[in-house]
Motif scaffolding. Sequence first.
Motif, PDB file in Angstrom:
ATOM      1  N   GLY A 149      -7.205  -1.810   4.950  1.00 51.99           N
ATOM      2  CA  GLY A 149      -7.250  -0.527   4.277  1.00 51.99           C
ATOM      3  C   GLY A 149      -6.846   0.565   5.252  1.00 51.99           C
ATOM      4  O   GLY A 149      -5.697   0.680   5.636  1.00 51.99           O
ATOM      5  N   THR A 182     -17.305  -2.780  -5.789  1.00 49.81           N
ATOM      6  CA  THR A 182     -16.433  -1.862  -6.520  1.00 49.81           C
ATOM      7  C   THR A 182     -17.197  -0.890  -7.407  1.00 49.81           C
ATOM      8  O   THR A 182     -16.707   0.189  -7.705  1.00 49.81           O
ATOM      9  N   ALA A 194       0.823  -1.207   0.000  1.00 53.01           N
ATOM     10  CA  ALA A 194       0.000   0.000   0.000  1.00 53.01           C
ATOM     11  C   ALA A 194       0.858   1.259   0.000  1.00 53.01           C
ATOM     12  O   ALA A 194       1.950   1.285   0.583  1.00 53.01           O
ATOM     13  N   GLN A 197      -4.670  -2.491  -5.084  1.00 52.65           N
ATOM     14  CA  GLN A 197      -3.739  -1.396  -5.386  1.00 52.65           C
ATOM     15  C   GLN A 197      -4.365  -0.394  -6.351  1.00 52.65           C
ATOM     16  O   GLN A 197      -4.201   0.826  -6.193  1.00 52.65           O
ATOM     17  N   ASP A 245      -6.135   8.387   1.252  1.00 51.34           N
ATOM     18  CA  ASP A 245      -5.819   6.957   1.230  1.00 51.34           C
ATOM     19  C   ASP A 245      -6.988   6.225   0.583  1.00 51.34           C
ATOM     20  O   ASP A 245      -7.993   6.838   0.206  1.00 51.34           O
ATOM     21  N   ILE A 246      -6.873   4.920   0.463  1.00 50.14           N
ATOM     22  CA  ILE A 246      -8.011   4.102   0.070  1.00 50.14           C
ATOM     23  C   ILE A 246      -9.164   4.406   1.026  1.00 50.14           C
ATOM     24  O   ILE A 246      -8.955   4.673   2.211  1.00 50.14           O
ATOM     25  N   HIS A 292      -8.680   6.128  -5.571  1.00 55.40           N
ATOM     26  CA  HIS A 292      -9.149   6.963  -4.472  1.00 55.40           C
ATOM     27  C   HIS A 292      -8.197   8.123  -4.187  1.00 55.40           C
ATOM     28  O   HIS A 292      -8.635   9.248  -3.916  1.00 55.40           O
ATOM     29  N   ILE A 337      -7.558   0.217  -6.742  1.00 55.14           N
ATOM     30  CA  ILE A 337      -8.594   0.972  -6.031  1.00 55.14           C
ATOM     31  C   ILE A 337      -7.966   2.089  -5.201  1.00 55.14           C
ATOM     32  O   ILE A 337      -8.461   3.222  -5.174  1.00 55.14           O
ATOM     33  N   GLN A 338      -6.843   1.790  -4.542  1.00 57.74           N
ATOM     34  CA  GLN A 338      -6.180   2.830  -3.768  1.00 57.74           C
ATOM     35  C   GLN A 338      -5.715   3.972  -4.679  1.00 57.74           C
ATOM     36  O   GLN A 338      -5.880   5.154  -4.340  1.00 57.74           O
TER      37      GLN A 338
END
Length: 254
Positions: A83, A33, A12, A53, A67-68, A59, A55-56
Amino acid sequence: MADLVSRRDWNARAPRGDYTQLDSTRGVKVHYTGGRVDPGIVGDHNGCVSLVQSIQRGHMDGNGWMDIGYSFVACPHRKVFVGRGLHHLPAANGAGLNVGHYAVLGLVGNAGLVQPPDGMLHGILDAIDHVRERGDAGKEIKGHRDGYATDCPGEALYAWVRRGAPRPGGGGTTPPETPPFPGRLLKYPPIMRGEDVRTWQAQMRTRGWELEADGAYGPGSRDVCRRFQRQQRVQADGIVGPTTWRLSWEAPMP
């Protein structure tokens, strides 16, 4: 209990700033999602890592969040990605709603992988147990759409939440409810693949048809579908649409 995948283990990115403290919540909001999830992640955990990864990145770089947005993420392999983690305010529930619930994502979407495998449901519940035991979360289990205008967490996950979020394989004599129709017609040619196909094939095997639940809708699946449709006196076109899907669970066993 699921395996917890630490932020270090899924590589992350570091948050941009300090988290807001979250002392306690009423419970958890369940998410999906909202996009297409490659069904291939069911057989490849590395795909789950890459998706988290991604998705983070979305965001942080797209939404501009620190952050995520999720507290935890559950994948089909009964693994739970950390997360934002415990006692940190999430961002995914919506403005003004984050303080009330932790946010737990199941890696299903509105296309591709739409039906949560049992391992994912176990993972979501393991995450919920974790935030209850160590994060001062209350007993509520809600969908993201509860109190916020969104389709999240999708029909399949939300139907499960509405049933009380039961653990798979929990026993009992009540037959399972019909899963929500996946939103696409299952047909051949060409060969169609996905968890929705596997779910239907497994149900047909339960009904006594000789059919491998391999997630690939090919000539064998089409043949079983046609014979089942003739048995049920509906149009025998070999396509699993809403009517055939419903009958696959609700029609009396011969």
